[in-house]
Write a protein that holds these residues in place. Structure first.
Motif, PDB file in Angstrom:
ATOM      1  N   ASN A  18       0.833  -1.210   0.000  1.00  0.00           N
ATOM      2  CA  ASN A  18       0.000   0.000   0.000  1.00  0.00           C
ATOM      3  C   ASN A  18       0.869   1.262   0.000  1.00  0.00           C
ATOM      4  O   ASN A  18       1.845   1.346   0.742  1.00  0.00           O
ATOM      5  N   ASP A  19       0.471   2.227  -0.829  1.00  0.00           N
ATOM      6  CA  ASP A  19       1.204   3.491  -0.895  1.00  0.00           C
ATOM      7  C   ASP A  19       0.923   4.374   0.313  1.00  0.00           C
ATOM      8  O   ASP A  19       1.727   5.247   0.648  1.00  0.00           O
ATOM      9  N   SER A  20      -0.230   4.187   0.932  1.00  0.00           N
ATOM     10  CA  SER A  20      -0.590   4.962   2.117  1.00  0.00           C
ATOM     11  C   SER A  20      -1.206   4.035   3.157  1.00  0.00           C
ATOM     12  O   SER A  20      -1.499   2.869   2.871  1.00  0.00           O
ATOM     13  N   ARG A  21      -1.401   4.558   4.348  1.00  0.00           N
ATOM     14  CA  ARG A  21      -1.945   3.745   5.434  1.00  0.00           C
ATOM     15  C   ARG A  21      -3.384   3.314   5.138  1.00  0.00           C
ATOM     16  O   ARG A  21      -4.137   4.045   4.495  1.00  0.00           O
ATOM     17  N   ILE A  22      -3.720   2.125   5.614  1.00  0.00           N
ATOM     18  CA  ILE A  22      -5.074   1.609   5.451  1.00  0.00           C
ATOM     19  C   ILE A  22      -5.686   1.398   6.833  1.00  0.00           C
ATOM     20  O   ILE A  22      -4.980   1.307   7.834  1.00  0.00           O
ATOM     21  N   ASP A  23      -7.006   1.345   6.878  1.00  0.00           N
ATOM     22  CA  ASP A  23      -7.713   0.986   8.103  1.00  0.00           C
ATOM     23  C   ASP A  23      -7.919  -0.530   8.082  1.00  0.00           C
ATOM     24  O   ASP A  23      -8.622  -1.058   7.212  1.00  0.00           O
ATOM     25  N   PHE A  24      -7.277  -1.231   9.013  1.00  0.00           N
ATOM     26  CA  PHE A  24      -7.303  -2.690   8.987  1.00  0.00           C
ATOM     27  C   PHE A  24      -8.732  -3.241   9.016  1.00  0.00           C
ATOM     28  O   PHE A  24      -9.080  -4.146   8.244  1.00  0.00           O
ATOM     29  N   LYS A  25      -9.570  -2.721   9.918  1.00  0.00           N
ATOM     30  CA  LYS A  25     -10.939  -3.236  10.039  1.00  0.00           C
ATOM     31  C   LYS A  25     -11.728  -3.020   8.758  1.00  0.00           C
ATOM     32  O   LYS A  25     -12.458  -3.903   8.295  1.00  0.00           O
ATOM     33  N   GLN A  26     -11.603  -1.806   8.183  1.00  0.00           N
ATOM     34  CA  GLN A  26     -12.333  -1.511   6.948  1.00  0.00           C
ATOM     35  C   GLN A  26     -11.859  -2.391   5.805  1.00  0.00           C
ATOM     36  O   GLN A  26     -12.664  -2.872   4.995  1.00  0.00           O
ATOM     37  N   ALA A  27     -10.536  -2.618   5.718  1.00  0.00           N
ATOM     38  CA  ALA A  27      -9.986  -3.450   4.649  1.00  0.00           C
ATOM     39  C   ALA A  27     -10.496  -4.881   4.767  1.00  0.00           C
ATOM     40  O   ALA A  27     -10.861  -5.516   3.769  1.00  0.00           O
ATOM     41  N   ILE A  28     -10.519  -5.411   5.988  1.00  0.00           N
ATOM     42  CA  ILE A  28     -11.014  -6.773   6.204  1.00  0.00           C
ATOM     43  C   ILE A  28     -12.499  -6.861   5.872  1.00  0.00           C
ATOM     44  O   ILE A  28     -12.940  -7.781   5.179  1.00  0.00           O
ATOM     45  N   GLN A  29     -13.287  -5.884   6.356  1.00  0.00           N
ATOM     46  CA  GLN A  29     -14.731  -5.894   6.100  1.00  0.00           C
ATOM     47  C   GLN A  29     -15.023  -5.766   4.613  1.00  0.00           C
ATOM     48  O   GLN A  29     -15.966  -6.386   4.098  1.00  0.00           O
ATOM     49  N   SER A  30     -14.231  -4.976   3.915  1.00  0.00           N
ATOM     50  CA  SER A  30     -14.411  -4.816   2.476  1.00  0.00           C
ATOM     51  C   SER A  30     -14.225  -6.141   1.748  1.00  0.00           C
ATOM     52  O   SER A  30     -14.998  -6.491   0.844  1.00  0.00           O
ATOM     53  N   GLU A  31     -13.187  -6.893   2.143  1.00  0.00           N
ATOM     54  CA  GLU A  31     -12.951  -8.207   1.528  1.00  0.00           C
ATOM     55  C   GLU A  31     -14.095  -9.164   1.837  1.00  0.00           C
ATOM     56  O   GLU A  31     -14.521  -9.951   0.980  1.00  0.00           O
ATOM     57  N   ILE A  32     -14.604  -9.121   3.083  1.00  0.00           N
ATOM     58  CA  ILE A  32     -15.714 -10.003   3.469  1.00  0.00           C
ATOM     59  C   ILE A  32     -16.973  -9.650   2.678  1.00  0.00           C
ATOM     60  O   ILE A  32     -17.664 -10.533   2.154  1.00  0.00           O
ATOM     61  N   ASP A  33     -17.286  -8.350   2.573  1.00  0.00           N
ATOM     62  CA  ASP A  33     -18.471  -7.916   1.830  1.00  0.00           C
ATOM     63  C   ASP A  33     -18.408  -8.355   0.374  1.00  0.00           C
ATOM     64  O   ASP A  33     -19.439  -8.696  -0.230  1.00  0.00           O
ATOM     65  N   GLU A  34     -17.219  -8.347  -0.185  1.00  0.00           N
ATOM     66  CA  GLU A  34     -17.065  -8.646  -1.616  1.00  0.00           C
ATOM     67  C   GLU A  34     -16.980 -10.146  -1.892  1.00  0.00           C
ATOM     68  O   GLU A  34     -17.514 -10.615  -2.903  1.00  0.00           O
ATOM     69  N   ARG A  35     -16.373 -10.906  -0.980  1.00  0.00           N
ATOM     70  CA  ARG A  35     -16.045 -12.294  -1.331  1.00  0.00           C
ATOM     71  C   ARG A  35     -16.647 -13.360  -0.424  1.00  0.00           C
ATOM     72  O   ARG A  35     -16.612 -14.544  -0.750  1.00  0.00           O
ATOM     73  N   TYR A  36     -17.188 -12.972   0.734  1.00  0.00           N
ATOM     74  CA  TYR A  36     -17.766 -13.964   1.646  1.00  0.00           C
ATOM     75  C   TYR A  36     -19.106 -14.451   1.111  1.00  0.00           C
ATOM     76  O   TYR A  36     -19.977 -13.652   0.781  1.00  0.00           O
ATOM     77  N   THR A  37     -19.289 -15.756   1.006  1.00  0.00           N
ATOM     78  CA  THR A  37     -20.507 -16.334   0.434  1.00  0.00           C
ATOM     79  C   THR A  37     -21.289 -17.165   1.431  1.00  0.00           C
ATOM     80  O   THR A  37     -22.250 -17.840   1.058  1.00  0.00           O
ATOM     81  N   GLY A  38     -20.906 -17.141   2.693  1.00  0.00           N
ATOM     82  CA  GLY A  38     -21.604 -17.934   3.700  1.00  0.00           C
ATOM     83  C   GLY A  38     -23.010 -17.411   3.951  1.00  0.00           C
ATOM     84  O   GLY A  38     -23.287 -16.215   3.813  1.00  0.00           O
ATOM     85  N   ASN A  39     -23.922 -18.317   4.322  1.00  0.00           N
ATOM     86  CA  ASN A  39     -25.309 -17.939   4.596  1.00  0.00           C
ATOM     87  C   ASN A  39     -25.494 -17.434   6.023  1.00  0.00           C
ATOM     88  O   ASN A  39     -26.414 -16.684   6.305  1.00  0.00           O
ATOM     89  N   LYS A  40     -24.623 -17.870   6.925  1.00  0.00           N
ATOM     90  CA  LYS A  40     -24.732 -17.488   8.327  1.00  0.00           C
ATOM     91  C   LYS A  40     -23.890 -16.246   8.612  1.00  0.00           C
ATOM     92  O   LYS A  40     -22.900 -15.979   7.943  1.00  0.00           O
ATOM     93  N   ALA A  41     -24.299 -15.529   9.658  1.00  0.00           N
ATOM     94  CA  ALA A  41     -23.515 -14.365  10.092  1.00  0.00           C
ATOM     95  C   ALA A  41     -22.188 -14.839  10.674  1.00  0.00           C
ATOM     96  O   ALA A  41     -22.104 -15.912  11.291  1.00  0.00           O
ATOM     97  N   ILE A  42     -21.134 -14.060  10.474  1.00  0.00           N
ATOM     98  CA  ILE A  42     -19.804 -14.432  10.964  1.00  0.00           C
ATOM     99  C   ILE A  42     -19.768 -14.338  12.484  1.00  0.00           C
ATOM    100  O   ILE A  42     -20.233 -13.367  13.070  1.00  0.00           O
ATOM    101  N   ARG A  43     -19.219 -15.362  13.109  1.00  0.00           N
ATOM    102  CA  ARG A  43     -19.158 -15.395  14.572  1.00  0.00           C
ATOM    103  C   ARG A  43     -18.269 -14.276  15.112  1.00  0.00           C
ATOM    104  O   ARG A  43     -17.281 -13.883  14.493  1.00  0.00           O
ATOM    105  N   LYS A  44     -18.614 -13.772  16.302  1.00  0.00           N
ATOM    106  CA  LYS A  44     -17.852 -12.683  16.904  1.00  0.00           C
ATOM    107  C   LYS A  44     -16.434 -13.098  17.260  1.00  0.00           C
ATOM    108  O   LYS A  44     -15.519 -12.267  17.274  1.00  0.00           O
ATOM    109  N   ASP A  45     -16.254 -14.399  17.571  1.00  0.00           N
ATOM    110  CA  ASP A  45     -14.923 -14.865  17.958  1.00  0.00           C
ATOM    111  C   ASP A  45     -14.156 -15.496  16.804  1.00  0.00           C
ATOM    112  O   ASP A  45     -13.167 -16.187  17.016  1.00  0.00           O
ATOM    113  N   ALA A  46     -14.605 -15.230  15.573  1.00  0.00           N
ATOM    114  CA  ALA A  46     -13.912 -15.793  14.403  1.00  0.00           C
ATOM    115  C   ALA A  46     -12.564 -15.107  14.204  1.00  0.00           C
ATOM    116  O   ALA A  46     -12.386 -13.930  14.535  1.00  0.00           O
TER     117      ALA A  46
END
Length: 393
Positions: free
Chosen positions: A48-76
Protein backbone atom coordinates in the motif's frame (compact mmCIF):
# COMPACT_ATOMS: atom_id res chain seq x y z
CA UNK A 1 24.74 -19.38 10.54
CA UNK A 2 21.61 -17.19 10.41
CA UNK A 3 18.09 -18.56 10.33
CA UNK A 4 15.11 -17.90 8.03
CA UNK A 5 12.32 -17.02 10.47
CA UNK A 6 8.61 -16.80 9.61
CA UNK A 7 6.01 -16.80 12.37
CA UNK A 8 2.19 -16.86 12.06
CA UNK A 9 -0.29 -15.43 14.58
CA UNK A 10 -4.10 -15.38 14.56
CA UNK A 11 -6.18 -12.38 15.64
CA UNK A 12 -9.89 -11.94 16.31
CA UNK A 13 -11.86 -8.77 15.61
CA UNK A 14 -11.04 -7.23 19.00
CA UNK A 15 -7.30 -7.54 18.31
CA UNK A 16 -7.23 -5.98 14.84
CA UNK A 17 -7.08 -2.35 15.94
CA UNK A 18 -4.17 -3.12 18.26
CA UNK A 19 -2.21 -4.61 15.36
CA UNK A 20 -2.86 -1.47 13.29
CA UNK A 21 -1.62 0.75 16.13
CA UNK A 22 1.55 -1.35 16.49
CA UNK A 23 2.33 -1.66 12.78
CA UNK A 24 1.77 2.02 12.01
CA UNK A 25 3.25 3.27 15.32
CA UNK A 26 0.06 5.24 15.95
CA UNK A 27 0.80 5.41 19.68
CA UNK A 28 3.98 5.35 21.74
CA UNK A 29 4.82 1.79 22.75
CA UNK A 30 5.50 1.11 26.43
CA UNK A 31 6.16 -2.60 25.89
CA UNK A 32 8.77 -2.37 23.13
CA UNK A 33 11.70 -0.15 24.22
CA UNK A 34 13.71 -1.05 21.10
CA UNK A 35 11.65 1.22 18.84
CA UNK A 36 13.73 4.18 17.67
CA UNK A 37 11.25 6.96 16.85
CA UNK A 38 13.87 8.81 14.81
CA UNK A 39 14.00 5.85 12.39
CA UNK A 40 10.24 5.19 12.16
CA UNK A 41 10.11 7.24 8.95
CA UNK A 42 12.21 4.49 7.31
CA UNK A 43 9.38 1.95 7.70
CA UNK A 44 7.49 1.12 4.50
CA UNK A 45 4.65 -1.01 3.10
CA UNK A 46 5.33 -3.25 0.10
CA UNK A 47 1.64 -3.32 -0.91
CA UNK A 48 0.00 0.00 0.00
CA UNK A 49 1.20 3.49 -0.89
CA UNK A 50 -0.59 4.96 2.12
CA UNK A 51 -1.94 3.74 5.43
CA UNK A 52 -5.07 1.61 5.45
CA UNK A 53 -7.71 0.99 8.10
CA UNK A 54 -7.30 -2.69 8.99
CA UNK A 55 -10.94 -3.24 10.04
CA UNK A 56 -12.33 -1.51 6.95
CA UNK A 57 -9.99 -3.45 4.65
CA UNK A 58 -11.01 -6.77 6.20
CA UNK A 59 -14.73 -5.89 6.10
CA UNK A 60 -14.41 -4.82 2.48
CA UNK A 61 -12.95 -8.21 1.53
CA UNK A 62 -15.71 -10.00 3.47
CA UNK A 63 -18.47 -7.92 1.83
CA UNK A 64 -17.07 -8.65 -1.62
CA UNK A 65 -16.04 -12.29 -1.33
CA UNK A 66 -17.77 -13.96 1.65
CA UNK A 67 -20.51 -16.33 0.43
CA UNK A 68 -21.60 -17.93 3.70
CA UNK A 69 -25.31 -17.94 4.60
CA UNK A 70 -24.73 -17.49 8.33
CA UNK A 71 -23.52 -14.37 10.09
CA UNK A 72 -19.80 -14.43 10.96
CA UNK A 73 -19.16 -15.40 14.57
CA UNK A 74 -17.85 -12.68 16.90
CA UNK A 75 -14.92 -14.86 17.96
CA UNK A 76 -13.91 -15.79 14.40
CA UNK A 77 -10.30 -15.27 13.32
CA UNK A 78 -10.36 -12.14 11.15
CA UNK A 79 -6.64 -11.61 10.58
CA UNK A 80 -3.63 -13.91 10.26
CA UNK A 81 -0.27 -12.12 10.46
CA UNK A 82 3.14 -13.42 9.48
CA UNK A 83 6.35 -11.99 10.93
CA UNK A 84 9.36 -12.46 8.62
CA UNK A 85 12.88 -11.83 9.93
CA UNK A 86 16.32 -13.27 10.68
CA UNK A 87 19.08 -12.31 13.10
CA UNK A 88 20.96 -9.02 13.16
CA UNK A 89 24.13 -10.59 11.72
CA UNK A 90 22.25 -11.58 8.56
CA UNK A 91 20.94 -8.06 7.94
CA UNK A 92 24.32 -6.52 8.74
CA UNK A 93 25.76 -8.45 5.79
CA UNK A 94 23.17 -7.02 3.37
CA UNK A 95 23.24 -3.65 1.66
CA UNK A 96 19.89 -1.73 1.61
CA UNK A 97 18.91 -2.99 -1.84
CA UNK A 98 19.52 -6.64 -0.93
CA UNK A 99 17.66 -6.21 2.35
CA UNK A 100 14.62 -4.85 0.50
CA UNK A 101 14.89 -7.67 -2.05
CA UNK A 102 14.81 -10.21 0.81
CA UNK A 103 11.53 -8.76 2.09
CA UNK A 104 10.09 -8.49 -1.44
CA UNK A 105 10.89 -12.15 -2.18
CA UNK A 106 9.42 -13.18 1.19
CA UNK A 107 6.28 -11.12 0.50
CA UNK A 108 5.85 -12.66 -2.97
CA UNK A 109 6.23 -16.13 -1.48
CA UNK A 110 3.39 -15.53 1.00
CA UNK A 111 1.19 -14.00 -1.72
CA UNK A 112 1.66 -17.03 -3.96
CA UNK A 113 1.08 -19.50 -1.13
CA UNK A 114 -2.02 -17.95 0.45
CA UNK A 115 -3.51 -15.89 -2.41
CA UNK A 116 -2.74 -12.32 -3.50
CA UNK A 117 -6.37 -11.34 -2.92
CA UNK A 118 -6.05 -12.32 0.76
CA UNK A 119 -2.95 -10.24 1.54
CA UNK A 120 -3.73 -6.83 3.06
CA UNK A 121 -0.29 -5.35 3.80
CA UNK A 122 3.44 -6.04 3.97
CA UNK A 123 4.86 -3.55 6.49
CA UNK A 124 8.64 -3.53 7.01
CA UNK A 125 9.92 -2.16 10.32
CA UNK A 126 13.41 -0.66 10.21
CA UNK A 127 13.11 1.31 13.44
CA UNK A 128 14.14 -1.61 15.66
CA UNK A 129 17.45 -3.36 16.22
CA UNK A 130 16.61 -6.17 13.79
CA UNK A 131 14.61 -5.40 10.61
CA UNK A 132 11.45 -7.49 10.16
CA UNK A 133 8.22 -7.53 8.15
CA UNK A 134 4.56 -7.92 9.19
CA UNK A 135 2.35 -9.46 6.48
CA UNK A 136 -1.42 -9.35 7.09
CA UNK A 137 -3.84 -11.88 5.60
CA UNK A 138 -7.64 -12.19 5.73
CA UNK A 139 -8.34 -15.97 5.64
CA UNK A 140 -11.03 -16.25 2.92
CA UNK A 141 -11.05 -19.54 1.01
CA UNK A 142 -11.58 -19.97 -2.73
CA UNK A 143 -15.20 -21.03 -2.09
CA UNK A 144 -15.93 -17.87 -0.08
CA UNK A 145 -15.59 -19.09 3.52
CA UNK A 146 -13.90 -17.11 6.31
CA UNK A 147 -11.84 -19.91 7.82
CA UNK A 148 -8.33 -19.72 9.26
CA UNK A 149 -8.71 -23.43 10.04
CA UNK A 150 -8.93 -24.22 6.31
CA UNK A 151 -5.48 -22.67 5.85
CA UNK A 152 -3.70 -23.62 9.09
CA UNK A 153 -5.81 -26.40 10.62
CA UNK A 154 -3.39 -29.14 9.60
CA UNK A 155 -0.37 -29.45 11.89
CA UNK A 156 1.89 -30.11 8.90
CA UNK A 157 1.06 -26.74 7.28
CA UNK A 158 3.35 -24.66 9.49
CA UNK A 159 6.17 -27.18 9.07
CA UNK A 160 5.72 -27.07 5.30
CA UNK A 161 5.59 -23.28 5.48
CA UNK A 162 9.06 -23.22 7.07
CA UNK A 163 10.40 -25.75 4.56
CA UNK A 164 9.04 -23.95 1.50
CA UNK A 165 9.99 -20.50 2.81
CA UNK A 166 13.57 -21.67 3.45
CA UNK A 167 13.74 -23.24 -0.03
CA UNK A 168 12.42 -20.04 -1.64
CA UNK A 169 14.81 -17.58 0.00
CA UNK A 170 17.84 -19.83 -0.52
CA UNK A 171 16.90 -20.25 -4.19
CA UNK A 172 16.82 -16.46 -4.42
CA UNK A 173 20.42 -16.28 -3.20
CA UNK A 174 20.10 -15.74 0.57
CA UNK A 175 22.27 -17.96 2.76
CA UNK A 176 20.04 -18.98 5.67
CA UNK A 177 19.30 -22.03 7.79
CA UNK A 178 15.74 -23.31 8.18
CA UNK A 179 13.80 -21.72 11.05
CA UNK A 180 11.48 -23.40 13.57
CA UNK A 181 7.74 -23.47 12.92
CA UNK A 182 5.30 -21.90 15.37
CA UNK A 183 1.63 -20.88 15.43
CA UNK A 184 1.43 -19.72 19.02
CA UNK A 185 -1.22 -17.08 19.47
CA UNK A 186 0.58 -14.91 22.01
CA UNK A 187 4.13 -14.52 20.63
CA UNK A 188 4.97 -11.05 21.90
CA UNK A 189 7.55 -8.69 20.46
CA UNK A 190 9.86 -9.46 23.40
CA UNK A 191 9.45 -13.19 22.74
CA UNK A 192 10.37 -12.82 19.09
CA UNK A 193 13.44 -10.78 20.03
CA UNK A 194 14.43 -13.38 22.63
CA UNK A 195 14.31 -16.12 19.98
CA UNK A 196 16.43 -14.04 17.64
CA UNK A 197 18.95 -13.27 20.41
CA UNK A 198 19.09 -16.96 21.28
CA UNK A 199 20.02 -17.83 17.72
CA UNK A 200 22.73 -15.15 17.75
CA UNK A 201 24.08 -16.44 21.06
CA UNK A 202 24.28 -19.98 19.69
CA UNK A 203 26.36 -18.80 16.76
CA UNK A 204 28.73 -16.94 19.13
CA UNK A 205 28.89 -19.69 21.73
CA UNK A 206 31.86 -21.56 20.23
CA UNK A 207 33.88 -18.38 19.75
CA UNK A 208 33.17 -17.34 23.35
CA UNK A 209 34.29 -20.71 24.72
CA UNK A 210 37.52 -20.52 22.74
CA UNK A 211 38.34 -17.03 23.98
CA UNK A 212 37.42 -18.00 27.52
CA UNK A 213 39.92 -20.86 27.49
CA UNK A 214 42.66 -18.59 26.23
CA UNK A 215 42.00 -15.96 28.89
CA UNK A 216 41.69 -18.48 31.69
CA UNK A 217 45.06 -19.94 30.69
CA UNK A 218 46.59 -16.48 30.79
CA UNK A 219 44.98 -15.70 34.18
CA UNK A 220 47.30 -18.14 35.98
CA UNK A 221 49.90 -15.38 36.31
CA UNK A 222 51.15 -14.48 39.85
CA UNK A 223 51.33 -10.83 41.16
CA UNK A 224 55.10 -10.11 41.12
CA UNK A 225 57.31 -7.62 39.32
CA UNK A 226 58.14 -9.96 36.44
CA UNK A 227 55.85 -12.92 35.91
CA UNK A 228 56.53 -16.12 34.02
CA UNK A 229 53.32 -17.44 32.42
CA UNK A 230 53.55 -21.04 31.30
CA UNK A 231 52.20 -21.44 27.81
CA UNK A 232 50.32 -24.71 27.56
CA UNK A 233 50.66 -26.89 24.50
CA UNK A 234 47.17 -26.04 23.22
CA UNK A 235 47.66 -22.24 23.75
CA UNK A 236 50.51 -20.76 21.70
CA UNK A 237 52.64 -17.78 22.76
CA UNK A 238 51.16 -15.83 19.85
CA UNK A 239 47.91 -15.48 21.85
CA UNK A 240 49.67 -13.27 24.41
CA UNK A 241 51.54 -11.46 21.66
CA UNK A 242 48.27 -10.65 19.89
CA UNK A 243 46.97 -8.95 23.04
CA UNK A 244 50.04 -6.86 23.90
CA UNK A 245 52.00 -6.83 20.65
CA UNK A 246 55.16 -8.82 19.89
CA UNK A 247 57.46 -5.95 20.79
CA UNK A 248 56.00 -5.61 24.28
CA UNK A 249 56.29 -9.29 25.26
CA UNK A 250 59.55 -10.95 26.35
CA UNK A 251 59.82 -14.61 25.41
CA UNK A 252 62.18 -16.93 27.29
CA UNK A 253 63.93 -19.92 25.89
CA UNK A 254 61.79 -22.15 28.13
CA UNK A 255 58.73 -21.20 26.14
CA UNK A 256 57.37 -18.87 28.82
CA UNK A 257 56.63 -15.18 28.44
CA UNK A 258 57.32 -12.37 30.92
CA UNK A 259 54.74 -9.68 31.69
CA UNK A 260 55.10 -6.41 33.56
CA UNK A 261 52.63 -5.50 36.37
CA UNK A 262 50.86 -3.10 33.99
CA UNK A 263 50.45 -5.89 31.45
CA UNK A 264 49.18 -8.20 34.17
CA UNK A 265 46.64 -5.58 35.23
CA UNK A 266 45.47 -5.23 31.64
CA UNK A 267 45.33 -9.01 31.26
CA UNK A 268 43.30 -9.26 34.46
CA UNK A 269 40.86 -6.78 32.94
CA UNK A 270 40.45 -9.07 29.93
CA UNK A 271 39.77 -12.00 32.25
CA UNK A 272 37.20 -10.05 34.24
CA UNK A 273 35.55 -8.93 31.01
CA UNK A 274 35.36 -12.54 29.86
CA UNK A 275 33.81 -13.57 33.16
CA UNK A 276 31.28 -10.74 32.86
CA UNK A 277 30.41 -11.89 29.34
CA UNK A 278 30.02 -15.42 30.66
CA UNK A 279 27.68 -14.22 33.42
CA UNK A 280 25.63 -12.19 30.92
CA UNK A 281 25.47 -15.19 28.64
CA UNK A 282 24.23 -17.45 31.44
CA UNK A 283 21.74 -14.78 32.54
CA UNK A 284 20.40 -14.47 28.99
CA UNK A 285 20.05 -18.23 28.78
CA UNK A 286 18.04 -18.25 32.02
CA UNK A 287 15.93 -15.32 30.85
CA UNK A 288 15.26 -17.06 27.58
CA UNK A 289 14.22 -20.22 29.40
CA UNK A 290 11.91 -18.18 31.63
CA UNK A 291 10.36 -16.60 28.56
CA UNK A 292 10.11 -20.01 26.92
CA UNK A 293 8.31 -21.37 29.97
CA UNK A 294 6.05 -18.31 30.07
CA UNK A 295 5.27 -18.71 26.37
CA UNK A 296 4.49 -22.40 26.87
CA UNK A 297 2.31 -21.53 29.85
CA UNK A 298 0.38 -18.96 27.82
CA UNK A 299 0.09 -21.42 24.92
CA UNK A 300 -1.23 -24.02 27.37
CA UNK A 301 -3.80 -21.57 28.73
CA UNK A 302 -4.85 -20.71 25.19
CA UNK A 303 -5.26 -24.38 24.30
CA UNK A 304 -7.25 -24.92 27.50
CA UNK A 305 -9.53 -22.00 26.65
CA UNK A 306 -9.86 -23.24 23.09
CA UNK A 307 -10.73 -26.73 24.40
CA UNK A 308 -13.41 -25.24 26.67
CA UNK A 309 -14.83 -23.27 23.74
CA UNK A 310 -14.85 -26.40 21.59
CA UNK A 311 -16.63 -28.31 24.37
CA UNK A 312 -19.25 -25.55 24.59
CA UNK A 313 -19.63 -25.55 20.83
CA UNK A 314 -19.94 -29.34 20.82
CA UNK A 315 -22.60 -29.13 23.54
CA UNK A 316 -24.52 -26.52 21.55
CA UNK A 317 -24.29 -28.63 18.41
CA UNK A 318 -25.55 -31.67 20.36
CA UNK A 319 -28.55 -29.64 21.52
CA UNK A 320 -29.18 -28.45 17.98
CA UNK A 321 -29.04 -32.04 16.70
CA UNK A 322 -31.55 -33.11 19.35
CA UNK A 323 -33.85 -30.24 18.41
CA UNK A 324 -33.54 -31.11 14.72
CA UNK A 325 -34.31 -34.78 15.46
CA UNK A 326 -37.44 -33.72 17.38
CA UNK A 327 -38.50 -31.44 14.54
CA UNK A 328 -37.87 -34.17 11.98
CA UNK A 329 -39.96 -36.65 14.01
CA UNK A 330 -42.77 -34.09 14.29
CA UNK A 331 -42.55 -33.42 10.56
CA UNK A 332 -42.83 -37.14 9.81
CA UNK A 333 -46.00 -37.36 11.94
CA UNK A 334 -47.41 -34.32 10.17
CA UNK A 335 -46.70 -35.87 6.75
CA UNK A 336 -48.38 -39.07 7.89
CA UNK A 337 -51.49 -37.12 8.94
CA UNK A 338 -51.49 -35.30 5.61
CA UNK A 339 -51.41 -38.59 3.73
CA UNK A 340 -54.39 -39.84 5.76
CA UNK A 341 -56.33 -36.63 5.17
CA UNK A 342 -55.56 -36.73 1.45
CA UNK A 343 -56.81 -40.33 1.24
CA UNK A 344 -60.04 -39.46 3.06
CA UNK A 345 -60.55 -36.39 0.89
CA UNK A 346 -59.98 -38.46 -2.22
CA UNK A 347 -62.60 -41.01 -1.20
CA UNK A 348 -65.08 -38.28 -0.37
CA UNK A 349 -64.44 -36.49 -3.65
CA UNK A 350 -64.79 -39.73 -5.57
CA UNK A 351 -68.15 -40.47 -3.89
CA UNK A 352 -69.47 -36.98 -4.61
CA UNK A 353 -68.34 -37.23 -8.22
CA UNK A 354 -69.98 -40.64 -8.60
CA UNK A 355 -73.29 -39.38 -7.21
CA UNK A 356 -73.21 -36.30 -9.39
CA UNK A 357 -72.38 -38.41 -12.42
CA UNK A 358 -75.37 -40.68 -11.77
CA UNK A 359 -77.65 -37.67 -11.48
CA UNK A 360 -76.24 -36.19 -14.65
CA UNK A 361 -76.65 -39.47 -16.50
CA UNK A 362 -80.32 -39.69 -15.42
CA UNK A 363 -80.97 -36.20 -16.67
CA UNK A 364 -79.34 -36.97 -20.00
CA UNK A 365 -81.35 -40.14 -20.35
CA UNK A 366 -84.61 -38.34 -19.63
CA UNK A 367 -83.67 -35.69 -22.16
CA UNK A 368 -83.01 -38.37 -24.75
CA UNK A 369 -86.29 -40.13 -23.98
CA UNK A 370 -88.24 -36.89 -24.31
CA UNK A 371 -86.54 -36.12 -27.58
CA UNK A 372 -87.59 -39.54 -28.92
CA UNK A 373 -91.23 -38.86 -28.02
CA UNK A 374 -91.12 -35.46 -29.68
CA UNK A 375 -89.67 -36.98 -32.84
CA UNK A 376 -92.39 -39.63 -32.96
CA UNK A 377 -95.13 -37.00 -32.52
CA UNK A 378 -93.59 -34.87 -35.26
CA UNK A 379 -93.49 -37.81 -37.67
CA UNK A 380 -97.12 -38.69 -37.05
CA UNK A 381 -98.14 -35.05 -37.42
CA UNK A 382 -96.41 -34.79 -40.79
CA UNK A 383 -98.03 -38.04 -41.91
CA UNK A 384 -101.45 -36.72 -40.99
CA UNK A 385 -100.86 -33.51 -42.93
CA UNK A 386 -99.92 -35.47 -46.04
CA UNK A 387 -103.14 -37.50 -45.84
CA UNK A 388 -105.27 -34.40 -45.63
CA UNK A 389 -103.59 -32.90 -48.65
CA UNK A 390 -104.19 -36.10 -50.63
CA UNK A 391 -107.95 -36.05 -49.89
CA UNK A 392 -108.22 -32.44 -50.93
CA UNK A 393 -106.72 -33.21 -54.29
Amino acid sequence: MSFAIVRMQKFKAVDVKGMQIHNYREKESHTNPDIDKDRTQLNYDLLNDSRIDFKQAIQSEIDERYTGNKAIRKDAVMLCEFVVTSDKDFFDRLDPDEEKRFFQESFSFLQDRYGKENILYGIVHKDEKTPHMHVGMVPITDDGKLSAYSFFGKKTELQQLQDKFHEHVTEKGFSLERGVSSDRKHITTQRLKAMTVKEEIQSLDKELESKKKELLDLSEALPQKHIDIKVRKEIKTEVVQKIFGKSEVIKKETGNVVLTPEQLKELTGYVNAALAVKEDYERLQKMDLVKENESLRIAGEYLTEENIELQKENSNLTKEVRTLNTEISSLKDHIKDLKTNIRVLYEQTKKVFRDQFKTFRGIVKNELDMKGVDNQFEREHKKEIKKQRGVER
